[in-house]
Write a protein that holds these residues in place. Structure first.
Motif, PDB file in Angstrom:
ATOM      1  N   LYS A  39      -3.933 -27.634 124.947  1.00  0.00           N
ATOM      2  CA  LYS A  39      -3.439 -28.752 125.766  1.00  0.00           C
ATOM      3  C   LYS A  39      -2.569 -29.696 124.940  1.00  0.00           C
ATOM      4  N   SER A 199     -13.939 -28.905 118.065  1.00  0.00           N
ATOM      5  CA  SER A 199     -13.584 -28.905 116.629  1.00  0.00           C
ATOM      6  C   SER A 199     -14.667 -29.523 115.760  1.00  0.00           C
ATOM      7  N   ARG A 214     -14.843 -24.011 122.173  1.00  0.00           N
ATOM      8  CA  ARG A 214     -13.515 -24.458 122.598  1.00  0.00           C
ATOM      9  C   ARG A 214     -12.931 -25.358 121.513  1.00  0.00           C
ATOM     10  N   GLY A 216      -9.656 -27.110 119.654  1.00  0.00           N
ATOM     11  CA  GLY A 216      -8.260 -27.517 119.796  1.00  0.00           C
ATOM     12  C   GLY A 216      -7.658 -28.014 118.500  1.00  0.00           C
ATOM     13  N   SER A 217      -7.960 -29.267 118.154  1.00  0.00           N
ATOM     14  CA  SER A 217      -7.264 -29.904 117.026  1.00  0.00           C
ATOM     15  C   SER A 217      -7.468 -29.183 115.696  1.00  0.00           C
ATOM     16  N   ARG A 223      -3.396 -33.857 118.507  1.00  0.00           N
ATOM     17  CA  ARG A 223      -2.569 -33.811 119.696  1.00  0.00           C
ATOM     18  C   ARG A 223      -1.528 -34.924 119.642  1.00  0.00           C
TER      19      ARG A 223
HETATM   20  C1  LIG Z   1      -9.655 -31.018 124.395  1.00  0.00           C
HETATM   21  C2  LIG Z   1     -10.859 -30.259 124.713  1.00  0.00           C
HETATM   22  C3  LIG Z   1     -11.492 -29.447 123.752  1.00  0.00           C
HETATM   23  C4  LIG Z   1     -11.001 -29.312 122.317  1.00  0.00           C
HETATM   24  O1  LIG Z   1     -11.210 -30.495 121.624  1.00  0.00           O
HETATM   25  P1  LIG Z   1     -10.944 -30.568 120.030  1.00  0.00           P
HETATM   26  O2  LIG Z   1     -11.781 -31.708 119.611  1.00  0.00           O
HETATM   27  O3  LIG Z   1      -9.490 -30.801 119.873  1.00  0.00           O
HETATM   28  O4  LIG Z   1     -11.375 -29.286 119.445  1.00  0.00           O
HETATM   29  C5  LIG Z   1     -12.607 -28.729 124.135  1.00  0.00           C
HETATM   30  N1  LIG Z   1     -13.090 -28.801 125.389  1.00  0.00           N
HETATM   31  C6  LIG Z   1     -12.539 -29.568 126.339  1.00  0.00           C
HETATM   32  C7  LIG Z   1     -13.126 -29.602 127.697  1.00  0.00           C
HETATM   33  C8  LIG Z   1     -11.401 -30.332 126.031  1.00  0.00           C
HETATM   34  O5  LIG Z   1     -10.857 -31.091 126.994  1.00  0.00           O
END
Ligand SMILES: *Cc1c(COP(=O)(O)O)cnc(C)c1O
Length: 227
Positions: A39, A199, A214, A216-217, A223
């Motif tokens: 995202k 993360s 899940r 992301g960062s 982001r």
């Molecule tokens: C953004 C998001 C993540 C990932 O978050 P990070 O801290 O960047 O790893 C995981 N799950 C959901 C539902 C998110 O919205």
């Protein structure tokens, strides 16, 4: 935004940490799948992750996912897209068309919309019920007191498409009790998929039984500011 080398390196590092924490918990590392949460990051970052072998991606907005993903499927047919954010009923049809999994089923009106969309689209993604384990007022997810009944009715309605549970613990609390609660709830209902851990805490989630993490960062970098 991260460069393609740093995305590939980050993925390698995350896989090593997944394997280490799985083994520490006496689990098979292959029982844990990594959802790369892209995202707010550009399609170029997604392509870099695909080129590094990553296949499952998470987006929390349907429109952003629709702009970024469908044209990548020709080149990477095994790509799988998960919708992980709170879903408005008026976005259900597009979500059902583009997603392989919706992780944020959390209320009867959304079940109705997804069922209708499934008939219209002739396909149904896999589904996870999002549980608001912290009973936070502003957060999506079914409330704890309603969770068992909603999970049971979703299993009846969607059959094998209803795969498991997802949670996002409160920011300001130790996530471990929330992870345990979610894993126990999934086991009680005989559901195989437990999506938890981001993360900052995916290793603890694996220790508690996560089958999807899940992240992301830790893969794509911070982001952009508007996020
Ligand atoms: C953004 C998001 C993540 C990932 O978050 P990070 O801290 O960047 O790893 C995981 N799950 C959901 C539902 C998110 O919205």
């Amino acid at each position: 935004m991260s460069t393609s080398t740093s995305i590939a390196d980050a993925l390698t590092g995350i896989h090593a940490r997944i394997a280490t924490s799985a083994r520490a918990a006496g689990r098979d590392p292959s029982a844990i799948e990594l959802v790369a949460v892209s995202k707010f990051h550009p399609q170029a970052s997604v392509i870099a992750a695909l080129e590094a072998g990553q296949r499952i991606f998470g987006e929390n907005r349907v429109q952003e996912a629709a702009a970024k993903f469908p044209d990548l499927r020709t080149r990477w047919p095994e790509l799988r897209l998960h919708i992980i954010g709170g879903l408005q009923t008026n976005k259900a049809l597009e979500a059902v068309r583009i997603a392989d999994m919706i992780e944020s089923l959390d209320r009867p009106s959304l079940s109705d919309a997804i069922a209708r969309a499934g008939e219209k689209a002739g396909r149904l993604p896999d589904l996870l019920v999002q549980v608001n384990t912290g009973d936070e007022t502003q957060k999506s997810g079914v409330r704890l007191e309603d969770a068992d009944a909603f999970i049971t009715s979703s299993m009846t309605r969607f059959g094998k498409s209803m795969r498991g549970l997802m949670c996002i613990p409160p920011h300001d609390q130790d996530p471990t009790p929330h992870f345990r609660l979610l894993a126990d709830m999934a086991a009680r209902h005989g559901l195989p998929v437990v999506s938890m851990g981001m993360s900052a805490d995916f290793e603890r989630a694996i220790a508690c039984g996560a089958t999807l993490v899940r992240v992301g960062s830790a893969i794509f970098g911070a982001r952009p500011a508007h996020a």
